[in-house]
Motif scaffolding. Structure first.
Motif, PDB file in Angstrom:
ATOM      1  N   THR A 186      34.564  36.963  31.924  1.00  0.00           N
ATOM      2  CA  THR A 186      35.046  36.101  30.841  1.00  0.00           C
ATOM      3  C   THR A 186      34.640  36.614  29.464  1.00  0.00           C
ATOM      4  OG1 THR A 186      33.108  34.699  31.222  1.00  0.00           O
ATOM      5  CG2 THR A 186      35.176  33.993  32.211  1.00  0.00           C
ATOM      6  N   LYS A 187      33.758  37.583  29.418  1.00  0.00           N
ATOM      7  CA  LYS A 187      33.450  38.234  28.143  1.00  0.00           C
ATOM      8  C   LYS A 187      34.520  39.255  27.773  1.00  0.00           C
ATOM      9  CE  LYS A 187      28.463  37.778  28.877  1.00  0.00           C
ATOM     10  NZ  LYS A 187      27.196  38.514  29.154  1.00  0.00           N
ATOM     11  N   LEU A 188      35.313  39.646  28.755  1.00  0.00           N
ATOM     12  CA  LEU A 188      36.322  40.676  28.545  1.00  0.00           C
ATOM     13  C   LEU A 188      37.733  40.116  28.435  1.00  0.00           C
ATOM     14  CD1 LEU A 188      34.937  43.208  31.184  1.00  0.00           C
ATOM     15  CD2 LEU A 188      34.663  43.333  28.699  1.00  0.00           C
ATOM     16  N   MET A 189      38.011  39.058  29.181  1.00  0.00           N
ATOM     17  CA  MET A 189      39.361  38.494  29.153  1.00  0.00           C
ATOM     18  C   MET A 189      39.337  37.047  29.625  1.00  0.00           C
ATOM     19  SD  MET A 189      41.322  40.070  32.472  1.00  0.00           S
ATOM     20  CE  MET A 189      42.761  39.066  32.073  1.00  0.00           C
ATOM     21  N   ASP A 190      40.445  36.358  29.380  1.00  0.00           N
ATOM     22  CA  ASP A 190      40.605  34.972  29.805  1.00  0.00           C
ATOM     23  C   ASP A 190      40.812  34.942  31.317  1.00  0.00           C
ATOM     24  OD1 ASP A 190      41.244  32.363  30.244  1.00  0.00           O
ATOM     25  OD2 ASP A 190      43.053  32.342  29.006  1.00  0.00           O
ATOM     26  N   CYS A 191      39.850  34.366  32.035  1.00  0.00           N
ATOM     27  CA  CYS A 191      39.899  34.326  33.496  1.00  0.00           C
ATOM     28  C   CYS A 191      40.219  32.942  34.035  1.00  0.00           C
ATOM     29  CB  CYS A 191      38.571  34.813  34.080  1.00  0.00           C
ATOM     30  SG  CYS A 191      38.169  36.516  33.697  1.00  0.00           S
ATOM     31  N   SER A 192      40.737  32.064  33.185  1.00  0.00           N
ATOM     32  CA  SER A 192      41.073  30.725  33.639  1.00  0.00           C
ATOM     33  C   SER A 192      42.152  30.784  34.719  1.00  0.00           C
ATOM     34  CB  SER A 192      41.555  29.865  32.476  1.00  0.00           C
ATOM     35  OG  SER A 192      42.659  30.470  31.840  1.00  0.00           O
ATOM     36  N   PHE A 193      42.021  29.870  35.689  1.00  0.00           N
ATOM     37  CA  PHE A 193      42.944  29.730  36.817  1.00  0.00           C
ATOM     38  C   PHE A 193      42.835  30.850  37.840  1.00  0.00           C
ATOM     39  CE2 PHE A 193      45.082  27.753  33.085  1.00  0.00           C
ATOM     40  CZ  PHE A 193      44.909  26.434  33.472  1.00  0.00           C
ATOM     41  N   VAL A 194      41.858  31.750  37.700  1.00  0.00           N
ATOM     42  CA  VAL A 194      41.572  32.739  38.749  1.00  0.00           C
ATOM     43  C   VAL A 194      40.529  32.127  39.673  1.00  0.00           C
ATOM     44  CG1 VAL A 194      40.729  35.053  39.277  1.00  0.00           C
ATOM     45  CG2 VAL A 194      42.077  34.667  37.205  1.00  0.00           C
ATOM     46  N   GLN A 195      40.824  32.059  40.964  1.00  0.00           N
ATOM     47  CA  GLN A 195      39.915  31.386  41.883  1.00  0.00           C
ATOM     48  C   GLN A 195      38.580  32.124  41.943  1.00  0.00           C
ATOM     49  OE1 GLN A 195      41.330  29.402  45.330  1.00  0.00           O
ATOM     50  NE2 GLN A 195      39.776  30.277  46.650  1.00  0.00           N
TER      51      GLN A 195
ATOM     52  N   SER B 102      43.670  41.072  39.095  1.00  0.00           N
ATOM     53  CA  SER B 102      44.897  41.868  39.010  1.00  0.00           C
ATOM     54  C   SER B 102      46.144  41.006  39.160  1.00  0.00           C
ATOM     55  CB  SER B 102      44.895  42.965  40.084  1.00  0.00           C
ATOM     56  OG  SER B 102      44.918  42.402  41.380  1.00  0.00           O
ATOM     57  N   CYS B 103      46.058  39.938  39.976  1.00  0.00           N
ATOM     58  CA  CYS B 103      47.223  39.061  40.138  1.00  0.00           C
ATOM     59  C   CYS B 103      47.542  38.334  38.839  1.00  0.00           C
ATOM     60  CB  CYS B 103      46.968  38.061  41.268  1.00  0.00           C
ATOM     61  SG  CYS B 103      47.183  38.764  42.920  1.00  0.00           S
ATOM     62  N   LYS B 104      46.511  37.905  38.118  1.00  0.00           N
ATOM     63  CA  LYS B 104      46.773  37.239  36.840  1.00  0.00           C
ATOM     64  C   LYS B 104      47.345  38.226  35.830  1.00  0.00           C
ATOM     65  CE  LYS B 104      44.945  34.423  33.136  1.00  0.00           C
ATOM     66  NZ  LYS B 104      43.929  33.478  32.666  1.00  0.00           N
ATOM     67  N   ILE B 105      46.814  39.436  35.805  1.00  0.00           N
ATOM     68  CA  ILE B 105      47.313  40.438  34.859  1.00  0.00           C
ATOM     69  C   ILE B 105      48.769  40.775  35.161  1.00  0.00           C
ATOM     70  CG2 ILE B 105      47.041  42.831  34.120  1.00  0.00           C
ATOM     71  CD1 ILE B 105      44.022  42.465  34.554  1.00  0.00           C
ATOM     72  N   ASN B 106      49.100  40.919  36.443  1.00  0.00           N
ATOM     73  CA  ASN B 106      50.489  41.176  36.824  1.00  0.00           C
ATOM     74  C   ASN B 106      51.414  40.065  36.333  1.00  0.00           C
ATOM     75  OD1 ASN B 106      51.231  43.573  38.353  1.00  0.00           O
ATOM     76  ND2 ASN B 106      49.619  42.974  39.758  1.00  0.00           N
ATOM     77  N   TYR B 107      50.958  38.839  36.503  1.00  0.00           N
ATOM     78  CA  TYR B 107      51.755  37.688  36.083  1.00  0.00           C
ATOM     79  C   TYR B 107      51.948  37.677  34.565  1.00  0.00           C
ATOM     80  CZ  TYR B 107      53.154  32.828  35.382  1.00  0.00           C
ATOM     81  OH  TYR B 107      53.817  31.682  35.003  1.00  0.00           O
ATOM     82  N   LEU B 108      50.874  37.943  33.826  1.00  0.00           N
ATOM     83  CA  LEU B 108      50.963  37.941  32.366  1.00  0.00           C
ATOM     84  C   LEU B 108      51.874  39.047  31.851  1.00  0.00           C
ATOM     85  CD1 LEU B 108      47.235  37.260  31.402  1.00  0.00           C
ATOM     86  CD2 LEU B 108      49.149  35.643  31.355  1.00  0.00           C
ATOM     87  N   LEU B 109      51.839  40.191  32.499  1.00  0.00           N
ATOM     88  CA  LEU B 109      52.693  41.293  32.072  1.00  0.00           C
ATOM     89  C   LEU B 109      54.166  40.994  32.325  1.00  0.00           C
ATOM     90  CD1 LEU B 109      50.589  44.382  33.235  1.00  0.00           C
ATOM     91  CD2 LEU B 109      50.931  43.558  30.905  1.00  0.00           C
ATOM     92  N   ARG B 110      54.439  40.166  33.321  1.00  0.00           N
ATOM     93  CA  ARG B 110      55.828  39.805  33.621  1.00  0.00           C
ATOM     94  C   ARG B 110      56.331  38.681  32.723  1.00  0.00           C
ATOM     95  NH1 ARG B 110      54.089  39.380  39.051  1.00  0.00           N
ATOM     96  NH2 ARG B 110      54.574  37.130  38.924  1.00  0.00           N
ATOM     97  N   THR B 111      55.445  37.809  32.302  1.00  0.00           N
ATOM     98  CA  THR B 111      55.878  36.600  31.605  1.00  0.00           C
ATOM     99  C   THR B 111      55.527  36.557  30.120  1.00  0.00           C
ATOM    100  OG1 THR B 111      53.839  35.454  32.252  1.00  0.00           O
ATOM    101  CG2 THR B 111      55.739  35.257  33.734  1.00  0.00           C
ATOM    102  N   GLU B 112      54.592  37.381  29.688  1.00  0.00           N
ATOM    103  CA  GLU B 112      54.162  37.378  28.293  1.00  0.00           C
ATOM    104  C   GLU B 112      54.541  38.686  27.604  1.00  0.00           C
ATOM    105  OE1 GLU B 112      52.831  34.765  26.881  1.00  0.00           O
ATOM    106  OE2 GLU B 112      52.640  33.549  28.697  1.00  0.00           O
ATOM    107  N   ASP B 113      54.406  38.698  26.287  1.00  0.00           N
ATOM    108  CA  ASP B 113      54.715  39.906  25.519  1.00  0.00           C
ATOM    109  C   ASP B 113      53.663  40.988  25.722  1.00  0.00           C
ATOM    110  OD1 ASP B 113      56.955  38.644  24.539  1.00  0.00           O
ATOM    111  OD2 ASP B 113      55.915  37.860  22.770  1.00  0.00           O
ATOM    112  N   GLY B 114      52.451  40.593  26.057  1.00  0.00           N
ATOM    113  CA  GLY B 114      51.361  41.549  26.251  1.00  0.00           C
ATOM    114  C   GLY B 114      50.085  40.815  26.601  1.00  0.00           C
ATOM    115  N   LEU B 115      48.991  41.563  26.621  1.00  0.00           N
ATOM    116  CA  LEU B 115      47.704  40.974  26.995  1.00  0.00           C
ATOM    117  C   LEU B 115      46.798  40.725  25.796  1.00  0.00           C
ATOM    118  CD1 LEU B 115      46.779  43.055  30.187  1.00  0.00           C
ATOM    119  CD2 LEU B 115      47.799  40.783  30.078  1.00  0.00           C
TER     120      LEU B 115
END
Length: 241
Positions: free
Chosen positions: A76-85, A130-143
């Motif tokens: 969580t110091k590196l990225m938003d990890c909300s909703f990751v189990q 990695s699953c959250k990052i994959n989802y964000l890359l598909r649905t958002e403009d970037g990270l």
């Protein structure tokens, strides 16, 4: 599949690196598994390689049944990890770096990972980083909105361990989705009674069956006492014909 060209270099390597291989430089030394990731150099190192990286951002990698996990506090110091189990092991919350292969595809009713369809607990949406990052890359403009500026990331203060969690260890689902960054989580929404494991359920069933049996089963002292009383009585002889 991850769109690696849209990822910062340190994140791209973290998601693709193979950890816990023996360090070639220190192949004759004990505890030479590469279980530390240097974000500044984008390489995995072993504990004997620490000296040149002492001032760098270092991430401790741990394992659970041959899968790499990292502490949620570090992530969580590196990225938003909300909703990751997240899970709890050795008194620390951890999350999986990459999705785990599934032996069979089954999708019944319930909550599932938005990327790989792995079964999850509510209100989680992703089974791994990695699953959250994959989802964000598909649905958002970037990270960019989900990555944090982290200039200092030391190893755990308790001392450098080998990061290994044995296959016999049990990861318990954590009781909260609250992150140290305070971004986007549901907070303390879990009840520990709901997040019980299958092992707990089996123990409860065993205990309940024993409870039912207790009233019908006389104590051993009563059984032995009744046998002693029978022995003290005058024996009845069979009539002689």
């Amino acid at each position: 599949m991850l769109f690696s060209s849209h990822l910062p270099r340190w994140l791209q390597v973290l998601l693709s690196e193979k950890f816990f291989n023996a360090c070639i430089i220190h192949e004759d030394a004990k505890k030479n598994e590469k279980n530390i990731y240097c974000l500044d150099c984008c390489i995995s190192i072993c504990p004997h390689c620490l000296s040149p990286h002492s001032s760098h951002r270092l991430l401790q990698i741990r394992r659970y049944v041959y899968h790499d996990v990292i502490r949620l506090d570090d992530a969580t110091k590196l990225m938003d990890c909300s909703f990751v189990q997240s899970y709890i092991t050795n008194s620390a919350k951890v999350i999986f770096i990459n999705q785990r292969p599934q032996t069979r595809q089954f999708r019944g009713s319930g909550n599932f990972c938005s990327t790989c369809d792995r079964s999850l607990q509510d209100p989680y949406l992703f089974c791994s980083l990695s699953c959250k990052i994959n989802y964000l890359l598909r649905t958002e403009d970037g990270l960019s909105k989900f990555l944090f500026e982290c200039n200092f990331l030391p190893l755990p203060e308790a001392g450098l361990d080998d990061g290994l969690v044995t296959p016999d260890s049990v990861l318990e689902p954590s009781g909260s989705t609250k992150t140290s960054s305070g971004s986007g989580g549901y907070g303390e929404v879990w009840c520990r009674a709901v997040a019980c494991t299958a092992t707990t359920e089996i123990v409860k069933k065993k205990r309940s069956s024993l409870t039912v049996c207790r009233p019908t089963c006389p104590p051993a002292s009563e059984v032995s006492g009744s046998l002693m009383n029978r022995r003290k009585k005058t024996p009845h002889r069979a009539p002689l014909y």
